[in-house]
Design a protein around this motif. Structure first.
Motif, short mmCIF file in Angstrom:
data_model
loop_
_atom_site.label_atom_id
_atom_site.label_comp_id
_atom_site.label_asym_id
_atom_site.label_seq_id
_atom_site.Cartn_x
_atom_site.Cartn_y
_atom_site.Cartn_z
N GLU A 99 11.70 -6.46 6.26
CA GLU A 99 10.82 -5.45 7.05
C GLU A 99 11.03 -4.02 6.41
OE1 GLU A 99 8.57 -5.86 9.18
OE2 GLU A 99 8.52 -3.37 9.77
N ARG A 119 9.10 -3.52 3.27
CA ARG A 119 7.59 -3.57 3.57
C ARG A 119 7.25 -2.02 3.82
NH1 ARG A 119 4.22 -3.45 6.89
NH2 ARG A 119 5.58 -3.55 8.84
N GLN A 162 7.58 0.20 0.78
CA GLN A 162 6.33 -0.09 -0.22
C GLN A 162 5.18 0.84 0.28
OE1 GLN A 162 7.51 -1.80 -2.64
NE2 GLN A 162 5.76 -0.99 -3.79
N GLU A 163 4.95 0.57 1.67
CA GLU A 163 3.84 1.25 2.43
C GLU A 163 3.76 2.79 2.16
OE1 GLU A 163 3.10 -1.10 6.10
OE2 GLU A 163 3.12 0.99 6.92
#
Lengths: 293, 185, 223
Positions: C165, C168, C171-172
């Motif tokens: 999580e 992620r 990365q965003e």
């Protein structure tokens, strides 16, 4: 195999596995008045309070295993304590409270554990992944970094640095030199007396509420995030606002001199009152708003 | 002496081109040189002075002097080394005129706190290290910063500072000992 | 040898400064003395940690502005570069400089101001016709990209220790930064002397380095 035959094997198997357990901890020992204190705890809470005794008191409940025990390691110059896990964001929370000599140099590292520090007048350095961080009172200097957790600094100090990726940052107090940066987190500076400030977010918003100190210099930089000021009606500020595609809206009634660069974008320099403080704002697309309280 | 990749190495060709143009009076080129090298100078001064305001002031002085003296740079050393010498000179003059000054805890920029990826096994000590360096006595700190961080030899440091090479060496050893004491266990 | 290596010799050994015969004697002693070996290891570890400290720290933007002001105020008869992003007090200083310049040079200066943006600032018969500002911007970008690539390589050698999580989300946010950098870069390449855009581009790169270094500091070496 029938169930009856299985069961003893199962019971044996259970007995053989070392049990992870939650247990109380409590220790107190002498410590140098200005030594370092390093605490690591990945999940749960870390509460660290400075006091006026030359000793350290550790208490709480920890969830540890034989492979990964809660340790307290005393060295010549300070103390290292906590659960030094190989997994940054572990599931089982431990709650650790530490009282330290007020002048200690404090260093805390967590994953999702929340951190609270107060009463420390030495330096403070806290890093978390997702755990929120709150630091109060009058440290020597403060560094607080979280990826997704929030950072609250309500301090009187010479230098404060707060950094997040998505976590919100709140800065309050009396700080000679403050920096807060984020990628998409918002930064709120509220009722803060600053000499120098540098605030940046890529897409998060920057918001300054309160009075600007005479002689101070503050810089605000965003790419797409808005930059907003809520200032007392009688403010003395020289603003330099440069934005490439964003707009400027000011509720203050001032003549605005515009100098436009060769291709695009605008830089506007204007004064409120006698311009005692200096504020530089740079955005690519973020709109800039200056409101009167 | 090259150090593991912590410096962003400026494009040597670009730098030479900018120097040439700046020497001919092109101020945009000088701006470019500033952009490429200011970080190196500021970092050096920040650590040497252990005082952020002094570091800013002396960084300014260094670049103003660099502009004035640019014509004398013949490429006999690396450009950043040339700038470093100017910066160190200003630092020494400044510390003499300020008299004895307690090394305040350095107001470090975020950049100072970042450990190199994968270089240091205990990246956690980065802040302690910078703080401990700031607290070193002046002479020890100068020797350590110039030798162990910036990579100059004892002789080069002696030439830059006017301190005898033997003294530089003993100050360096003292600095390392003091740092180890303050950073253990 | 009965005696331990003294401080000076140990440090010189760590720095490869001992001459041949002395070095050999030191090695002989170290082979059988664990205390000195320990001390040597500590010196080497310290040296390693020091060598890994960042060599660059960006000064605040005011420093450049003040450098320019001082250079302009000192006045050297050199050409005023109209592509500076002019602040009001800077314009005043530049005006003073113009007045002091001779007639012949004044013509050159006026012509320089009339040049369209993006054109070469000076032609000295050089092979490189890019405007100086663009040269500097591109060099700055290249060096940031090298630092980022190096960090990403190092991250490849590490186990991140972060949850899927969190990864992620990171990365965003790297995507947010990359988009901002791309926009600033495109704008800057069209107007390379624009200080504000250069500062915004740098800020974007610095945030990216921040994020990567954050991730790295939570990592562990792959076993």
């Amino acid at each position: 195999m029938s169930v009856r035959l299985c069961l003893p094997f199962v019971l044996l198997a259970l007995a053989a596995v070392p049990a992870a357990a939650q247990r109380n901890i409590g220790e107190r020992f002498a410590a140098a008045p200005d030594g370092y204190v390093r605490v690591q705890n990945m999940a749960g809470t870390v509460k660290l309070i400075g006091w006026d005794r030359d000793s350290i008191a550790v208490s709480g409940t920890v969830h540890d295993t034989p492979a990964e025990r809660f340790v307290v390691q005393r060295g010549a110059e300070g103390v290292t304590l906590g659960l030094w896990d190989t997994t940054v964001e572990r599931a089982e929370p431990s709650h650790i409270e530490v009282r330290v000599p007020a002048r200690s140099q404090v260093w805390i590292r967590t994953g999702s554990a929340s951190v609270f520090v107060s009463g420390v007048s030495g330096g403070i350095d806290v890093t978390s992944v997702g755990g929120p961080i709150e630091i109060r009172d009058a440290p020597g200097e403060v560094f607080a970094e979280s990826m997704t957790g929030s950072v609250i600094l309500d301090v009187r100090t010479s230098m404060a640095r707060a950094k997040t990726v998505t976590g919100a940052i709140l800065v309050r107090g009396v700080i000679a030199d403050a920096t807060a940066t984020s990628v998409s987190g918002n930064v709120l500076i509220e009722d803060a007396t600053l000499d120098r400030g540098s605030f940046e977010s890529v897409d998060g918003e920057l918001r300054f509420v309160g009075r600007l100190r005479r002689g101070s210099t503050l810089d605000f930089v965003t790419h797409g995030g808005a930059v907003e000021f809520l200032l007392p009606a009688a403010s003395d500020v020289e603003f330099r606002v440069s934005t490439y595609e964003g707009g400027l809206h000011s509720e203050f009634d001032v003549p605005v001199r515009t100098s436009v660069s060769k291709i695009k974008g605008s830089e506007r320099t204007f004064r409120l009152g006698d311009g005692g403080a200096r504020v530089n704002v740079r955005t690519f697309r973020g709109r800039v708003v200056i409101r009167s309280r | 002496m090259p150090l593991p990749g912590q410096a962003r190495v400026p494009d040597a060709g670009a730098e030479a081109e900018l120097i040439r143009r700046a020497q001919a009076g092109d101020r945009a080129a000088f701006d470019g040189l500033y952009a490429l090298t200011a970080g190196r100078i500021f970092a050096l001064l920040l650590r040497l002075c252990a005082d952020r305001e002094a570091a800013e002031r002396l960084t300014q002085d260094t670049f103003v002097m660099a502009w004035q003296r640019l014509g004398t740079f013949r490429g006999q050393s690396r450009f950043t080394s040339w700038l470093h010498r100017i910066a160190v000179n200003f630092m020494l003059q400044d510390s003499r005129s300020q008299g004895r000054r307690e090394a305040r805890v350095i107001a470090v920029e975020d950049g100072v706190l970042r450990a190199a990826a994968g270089h240091s096994p205990s990246t956690d000590l980065r802040l302690d290290l910078e703080r401990a360096i700031a607290r070193l006595p002046d002479g020890a700190r100068t020797a350590l910063v110039l030798h162990d961080i910036e990579g100059y030899t004892h002789e080069e440091i002696a030439a830059m500072t006017g301190i005898a090479a033997g003294t530089v060496k003993s100050q360096l050893h003292r600095a390392r000992r003091l740092l180890q004491e303050r950073l253990s266990p | 040898m009965n005696h331990h290596l003294d401080d000076a010799r140990l440090n010189d050994f760590a720095d490869d400064l001992l001459p041949g015969p002395e070095r050999a004697r030191a090695e002989e002693h170290l082979a059988s003395c664990s205390a000195c070996r320990d001390t040597l290891t500590k010196v080497r570890q310290l040296r390693s940690a020091l060598a890994a400290l960042p060599l660059e720290i960006a000064p605040p933007p005011d420093v450049l502005a003040d450098v320019r002001a001082r250079i302009a105020a000192a006045g050297s008869g050199r050409m005023v570069d109209a592509s500076w992003y002019a602040r009001p007090r800077m314009l005043a200083a530049a005006a003073v400089l113009l007045v002091a310049v001779t007639a012949a040079t004044t013509t050159l200066v006026i012509r320089a101001m009339e040049r369209p943006p993006g054109a070469a600032v000076a032609t000295y018969g050089a092979a490189d016709d890019r405007p100086a500002a663009l040269v500097a911007v591109q060099a700055m970008e290249r060096s940031y990209e090298e630092a980022i690539a190096e960090l990403q390589r190092a991250l490849g050698d590490q186990q991140s220790g972060l949850s899927p999580e969190t990864l992620r989300v990171l990365q965003e946010n790297l995507g947010v930064i990359d988009r901002a950098v791309a926009e600033a870069r495109a704008a800057l390449h069209a107007d390379p002397a624009n200080d504000v855009l250069a500062a915004l581009l740098r800020a974007g790169y610095e945030r990216k380095l921040d994020v990567l270094r954050s991730v790295s500091s939570h990592g562990r070496a792959r076993s």
